[in-house]
Design a protein around this motif. Structure first.
Motif, PDB file in Angstrom:
ATOM      1  N   ASN A 314       0.820  -1.211   0.000  1.00 19.41           N
ATOM      2  CA  ASN A 314       0.000   0.000   0.000  1.00 19.41           C
ATOM      3  C   ASN A 314       0.855   1.262   0.000  1.00 19.41           C
ATOM      4  N   GLY A 315       2.097   1.134  -0.508  1.00 16.44           N
ATOM      5  CA  GLY A 315       2.973   2.289  -0.577  1.00 16.44           C
ATOM      6  C   GLY A 315       3.881   2.231  -1.785  1.00 16.44           C
ATOM      7  N   PRO A 316       4.410   3.383  -2.241  1.00 20.98           N
ATOM      8  CA  PRO A 316       5.254   3.424  -3.448  1.00 20.98           C
ATOM      9  C   PRO A 316       6.492   2.546  -3.365  1.00 20.98           C
ATOM     10  N   ALA A 317       7.143   2.497  -2.207  1.00 23.19           N
ATOM     11  CA  ALA A 317       8.378   1.717  -2.096  1.00 23.19           C
ATOM     12  C   ALA A 317       8.120   0.240  -2.357  1.00 23.19           C
ATOM     13  N   GLY A 318       7.060  -0.294  -1.774  1.00 24.28           N
ATOM     14  CA  GLY A 318       6.721  -1.691  -2.005  1.00 24.28           C
ATOM     15  C   GLY A 318       6.374  -1.964  -3.451  1.00 24.28           C
ATOM     16  N   ALA A 319       5.689  -1.015  -4.091  1.00 28.78           N
ATOM     17  CA  ALA A 319       5.328  -1.184  -5.508  1.00 28.78           C
ATOM     18  C   ALA A 319       6.559  -1.264  -6.388  1.00 28.78           C
ATOM     19  N   LEU A 320       7.561  -0.452  -6.101  1.00 25.34           N
ATOM     20  CA  LEU A 320       8.788  -0.463  -6.904  1.00 25.34           C
ATOM     21  C   LEU A 320       9.545  -1.773  -6.735  1.00 25.34           C
ATOM     22  N   VAL A 321       9.577  -2.296  -5.514  1.00 30.29           N
ATOM     23  CA  VAL A 321      10.244  -3.579  -5.276  1.00 30.29           C
ATOM     24  C   VAL A 321       9.520  -4.705  -6.011  1.00 30.29           C
ATOM     25  N   VAL A 322       8.192  -4.713  -5.931  1.00 31.91           N
ATOM     26  CA  VAL A 322       7.406  -5.747  -6.613  1.00 31.91           C
ATOM     27  C   VAL A 322       7.609  -5.671  -8.119  1.00 31.91           C
ATOM     28  N   ALA A 323       7.623  -4.467  -8.677  1.00 33.11           N
ATOM     29  CA  ALA A 323       7.795  -4.308 -10.122  1.00 33.11           C
ATOM     30  C   ALA A 323       9.136  -4.869 -10.576  1.00 33.11           C
ATOM     31  N   ALA A 324      10.213  -4.522  -9.864  1.00 29.78           N
ATOM     32  CA  ALA A 324      11.538  -5.014 -10.248  1.00 29.78           C
ATOM     33  C   ALA A 324      11.617  -6.528 -10.110  1.00 29.78           C
ATOM     34  N   ALA A 325      11.074  -7.069  -9.020  1.00 32.55           N
ATOM     35  CA  ALA A 325      11.122  -8.521  -8.808  1.00 32.55           C
ATOM     36  C   ALA A 325      10.299  -9.261  -9.855  1.00 32.55           C
ATOM     37  N   SER A 326       9.111  -8.750 -10.181  1.00 34.75           N
ATOM     38  CA  SER A 326       8.275  -9.430 -11.176  1.00 34.75           C
ATOM     39  C   SER A 326       8.927  -9.419 -12.548  1.00 34.75           C
ATOM     40  N   GLY A 327       9.575  -8.305 -12.907  1.00 35.39           N
ATOM     41  CA  GLY A 327      10.267  -8.249 -14.190  1.00 35.39           C
ATOM     42  C   GLY A 327      11.409  -9.241 -14.271  1.00 35.39           C
ATOM     43  N   MET A 328      12.196  -9.343 -13.206  1.00 37.13           N
ATOM     44  CA  MET A 328      13.332 -10.261 -13.184  1.00 37.13           C
ATOM     45  C   MET A 328      12.869 -11.709 -13.229  1.00 37.13           C
ATOM     46  N   LEU A 329      11.851 -12.047 -12.442  1.00 37.70           N
ATOM     47  CA  LEU A 329      11.360 -13.422 -12.409  1.00 37.70           C
ATOM     48  C   LEU A 329      10.716 -13.816 -13.733  1.00 37.70           C
ATOM     49  N   THR A 330       9.922 -12.918 -14.315  1.00 33.79           N
ATOM     50  CA  THR A 330       9.253 -13.233 -15.576  1.00 33.79           C
ATOM     51  C   THR A 330      10.263 -13.429 -16.695  1.00 33.79           C
ATOM     52  N   SER A 331      11.267 -12.555 -16.761  1.00 28.78           N
ATOM     53  CA  SER A 331      12.305 -12.687 -17.787  1.00 28.78           C
ATOM     54  C   SER A 331      13.040 -14.013 -17.666  1.00 28.78           C
ATOM     55  N   THR A 332      13.404 -14.387 -16.445  1.00 27.26           N
ATOM     56  CA  THR A 332      14.114 -15.650 -16.226  1.00 27.26           C
ATOM     57  C   THR A 332      13.229 -16.837 -16.563  1.00 27.26           C
ATOM     58  N   LEU A 333      11.958 -16.747 -16.199  1.00 29.22           N
ATOM     59  CA  LEU A 333      11.034 -17.848 -16.502  1.00 29.22           C
ATOM     60  C   LEU A 333      10.890 -18.045 -18.009  1.00 29.22           C
ATOM     61  N   ILE A 334      10.703 -16.951 -18.739  1.00 31.91           N
ATOM     62  CA  ILE A 334      10.528 -17.056 -20.198  1.00 31.91           C
ATOM     63  C   ILE A 334      11.789 -17.616 -20.852  1.00 31.91           C
TER      64      ILE A 334
END
Length: 461
Positions: A314-334
């Protein structure tokens, strides 16, 4: 460290020059295409202010994958891939130039924007299957991980750059400038593709007659059905895409409930940066088919954990961490998934098999996209109202329903990934025991992770 050194294999061997040239060309074209899609999406929403219309037009991008997938695979296997790559980029340039002509003579109508999206999606459907099959044809098996990692890393660069450049060009110069840049990148891609050696991209299939064309259109589905290992992976990734579809459609609305558009832009940029880092790290790993499969399950489970956490953010800092982690995980998965399928599917079949894989694995994404809205508003929001204690974690019912939906999907995804990984390990050990017993008996059965032979009764020609 130089890029060539970073991409070198364990013995210092470099990726084939043709492959590097092709991946770079695709990245340039993807940058222009990303700018165009960003500009059209923003324009549609600004004109209509209707999320329903925006979502409906966005779903047009999935139609070619579902309707044309089998035919695309046959064409890719039967035709010279250099010719098809050139035609795809030329077709894209033609469509974008038509869009440019429209906006030069007046505002674009919504139906015209829909046709542009649909046409570009048709080209994208061909291009994805073409790229997958072309890399499988040009890259040695031991270098597949490096090639797929580099492709995903540069895709991350496009994800970062396209929205930023698209926003600047759209607001400073207008949509005509965006379409002009996209057309230029497609033309550059055409000129670059002409430098590829056509002899390396000759088809291994006979063209055959019309009857065989339609028969071969469903060859990929039959072939995957005959191979339990690939079938199991396909069903897994199809289920994963349901959760990924919910995350994708709900990311922006959920973030904007507690942050502003500047934070959204930073989050999208970090998602692309995470994808770049994940892809580049993947190029350095020595990945074979077995390791790639394990990495698929591990990164999917990690993505489930990120989805679960995203519901609580529920805050900007958490959103930025989630965005970076999701991008890294999705790229590695693909990258892992592409490497796995490239290793298991013979090159002469990859067009049809990869097109079928894309069609099946993407089939439930529209359903997930459409279902996420009523699930959040009519199931999760009432649940928060009925159990106020849940609001301590997910917030007020109205904005918290979408967050709760993400967390529930993530909580379901993590154990599903762990079960799939455990089943895969069990099957692998069973096949290894069979192989050992067969060696002692003087026979040699096919290993679970060797490239499967074509299914009996299904000609590979």
């Amino acid at each position: 460290m130089k890029l060539a050194t970073w991409l070198a294999g364990p013995a210092g061997e470099a990726l084939p020059r043709q492959v590097l040239w092709l991946i770079l060309t695709r990245s340039i074209s993807a940058l222009g295409a990303g700018m165009t899609m960003f500009a059209i999406n923003v324009w549609i929403y600004e004109q209509s202010r209707s999320y329903a219309l925006f979502a409906a037009l966005t779903l047009l991008t999935s139609v070619p994958n579902l309707l044309l997938g089998p035919m695309v695979g046959v064409i890719v296997d039967r035709c010279n891939k250099k010719t098809l790559l050139t035609a795809c980029e030329a077709f894209t340039a033609g469509i974008v130039l038509c869009a440019l002509a429209i906006v030069m003579h007046g505002p674009m109508a919504l139906w015209q924007a829909g046709l542009v999206i649909l046409a570009l999606s048709v080209a994208g459907s061909f291009r994805w299957t073409l790229m997958a099959a072309t890399i499988g044809s040009l890259v040695p098996k031991e270098a597949l991980g490096r090639a797929n990692g580099l492709l995903q890393a540069l895709a991350g660069v496009s994800e970062v750059s396209a929205p930023l450049l698209g926003a600047v060009a759209l607001h400073a110069l207008g949509p005509a400038a965006v379409f002009g840049v996209d057309a230029a990148t497609s033309i550059v891609a055409v000129l670059a593709i002409l430098g590829l050696d056509a002899r390396l991209l000759q088809p291994r299939e006979q063209r055959g007659d019309v009857y065989r064309f339609w028969r071969d259109a469903f060859f990929g589905l039959r072939w995957i059905g005959e191979h339990a290992h690939l079938r199991r992976i396909l069903w897994f990734i199809t289920g994963y895409n349901v959760a990924g579809g919910v995350f994708m459609v709900g990311f922006v609305p959920h973030l904007l409930t507690f942050a502003n558009q500047q934070t959204l832009g930073m989050a999208l940029a970090l998602e692309g940066a995470g994808a770049f880092v994940g892809g580049m790290l993947f190029t350095r790993a020595a990945i074979d088919a077995r390791k790639a499969e394990r990495l698929v399950y591990a990164t999917a489970a990690g993505f489930g954990a990120v989805m679960t956490a995203w519901g609580f953010v529920n805050g900007p800092a958490g959103a930025l961490v989630v965005a970076a982690a999701s991008g890294m995980l999705t790229s590695t998965l693909i990258a892992s998934l592409q490497t796995l399928w490239h290793s298991l599917v013979p090159p002469e079949l990859q067009g049809r098999v990869f097109a079928t894989r894309r069609m099946v694995s993407y089939s439930l994404i529209p359903v997930a996209t459409l279902a996420s809205i009523p699930l959040a508003s009519h199931v999760m929001t009432p649940a928060l109202q009925a159990w106020p204690s849940l609001q301590l974690a997910w917030g007020a019912p109205e904005p918290g329903g979408l967050g709760l939906l993400n967390s529930v999907m993530g909580m379901l995804l993590v154990p599903a990934c762990l079960l799939a990984a455990a089943w895969s390990e069990r099957q692998h050990r069973a096949r290894a025991r069979e192989h050992l017993a067969a060696q002692q008996d003087g026979t040699q059965p096919e290993l679970a992770l060797a490239r499967p032979a074509p299914a009996e009764g299904f000609s590979s020609r």
